[in-house]
Design an enzyme around this catalytic site. Structure first.
Site, short mmCIF file in Angstrom:
data_model
loop_
_atom_site.label_atom_id
_atom_site.label_comp_id
_atom_site.label_asym_id
_atom_site.label_seq_id
_atom_site.Cartn_x
_atom_site.Cartn_y
_atom_site.Cartn_z
N ASP A 137 40.53 42.05 53.90
CA ASP A 137 40.17 41.59 55.03
C ASP A 137 40.82 40.18 54.50
OD1 ASP A 137 39.32 40.43 51.81
OD2 ASP A 137 37.20 40.14 52.19
N LYS A 138 40.39 38.93 54.75
CA LYS A 138 40.91 37.74 55.26
C LYS A 138 41.05 37.21 53.97
CE LYS A 138 37.16 35.17 55.89
NZ LYS A 138 35.73 36.11 56.55
#
Length: 325
Positions: A137-138
């Site tokens: 994810d980010k």
């Protein structure tokens, strides 16, 4: 110009890292395999040592003419046989194995760092060392893709998931109805084995409902689903319209601050409904803020009772809800 207010573990990133590092000391797959190998080698070595000792002693007794007379040399021979057996056990255990494994993992970590992949635990190289592409994810954090409910605000305060017992039967029934009806997950029972299907968030909430003593099939059979508004990224919530015996009820679930903004009433531990004044709203927003600061994903559950058949054709309302949990 820039003013630095905190560094290291006092920053937001540091708090996130400290919360992620609080994991249990589970054995890695390689450690489990090495323990199995060491145990097997140890058993084989012990077996051969005992067999060797028995054969040597039997051979010694067969060559000895009088077993009733023992001298110092005879005892020394028996001790030498025992020493040989112990030597076999000692040699069988591979002492250099842990060192070789540690060195290989350290080498793998260096190779991964060349690929811009930072490894905080050596054991991560066991499963990630051969990966050619890592999708995260980010925040760049890898998880097990499994979630559980760890804290619950319901009724009058924050509870541990297994201690939500202060709710009355009425409020608990509404909470279970919200959990089991307003979901796109599923609970499948096969030969007394319960399998939860759905996203990690949905399965976590369904598991919480089961731990409260709820029955997925029983709750589903008590009402009929009329309309469903699935979750989407713009509204950040999902809703479902149910037909009960004498009325209609809408359940809403989604991002805490959005669903709480749709509420103007609140339900207490006894199932009584009260207006949601500014003080109570600020208290709930404080609870949401505390959960968020602990790196928890927060969700709010709410419901609204409706009268008449007109609600079937009209869109699901966006205000006038009662906050459940």
């Amino acid at each position: 110009k820039m003013l630095v207010t905190s560094v290291g573990m006092n920053t937001e990133w540091g708090n996130l890292m400290s919360s992620l590092s609080e994991v249990g000391s589970e054995e890695t797959p390689l450690q489990v395999k090495l323990n199995g190998v060491a145990t097997l080698v140890g058993k084989i070595g012990l077996g051969f040592a005992i067999l060797t000792f028995v054969i040597l002693v039997f051979n010694f007794c067969a060559e000895k003419e009088d077993l009733t007379v023992w001298s110092g040399d005879d005892v020394e021979a028996i001790v030498e046989f025992f020493t040989i057996a112990v030597t076999i056990i000692v040699v069988a255990v591979p002492e250099g194995l842990p060192l070789a494994v540690t060195l290989s993992l350290a080498y793998a970590m260096k190779q991964m760092m060349k690929d811009k992949a930072l490894v905080r635990h050596l054991s991560a190289c066991e499963t990630m060392g051969s990966a050619t592409c890592i999708c995260s994810d980010k925040t760049g954090t890898l998880t097990t893709n499994h979630m559980t409910v760890v804290k619950v605000w319901a009724g009058s305060g924050v509870h541990e998931p297994q201690k939500v017992t202060s709710l009355s039967k009425n409020s608990l029934d509404i909470l279970l109805e919200s959990i089991f009806q307003n979901t796109n997950g599923e609970i499948v029972e096969n030969n007394n084995n319960v399998e939860l299907l759905g996203s990690p968030t949905e399965t976590a909430i369904l598991s919480f409902g089961l731990n409260l003593g709820g029955s997925f099939r029983a709750v589903r059979s008590q009402s009929t689903i009329i309309n469903v508004e699935p979750f989407n990224s713009s509204k950040k919530r999902m809703s479902v319209l149910l037909r009960l015996t004498d009325k209609y009820r809408v359940h809403c679930k989604g991002a805490s601050e959005i669903v709480l903004g749709m509420c103007d009433k609140i339900m207490d531990s006894d199932g009584q409904i009260f207006p949601l004044d500014n003080e109570k709203r600020e208290n709930l927003e404080g609870v949401i803020d505390i959960f968020a600061k602990e790196a928890l994903r927060t969700l709010c559950l709410a419901f609204k009772d409706m009268e008449g058949e007109a609600c079937i054709e009209s869109p699901i309302p966006e205000s006038g809800y009662t906050c459940i949990a």
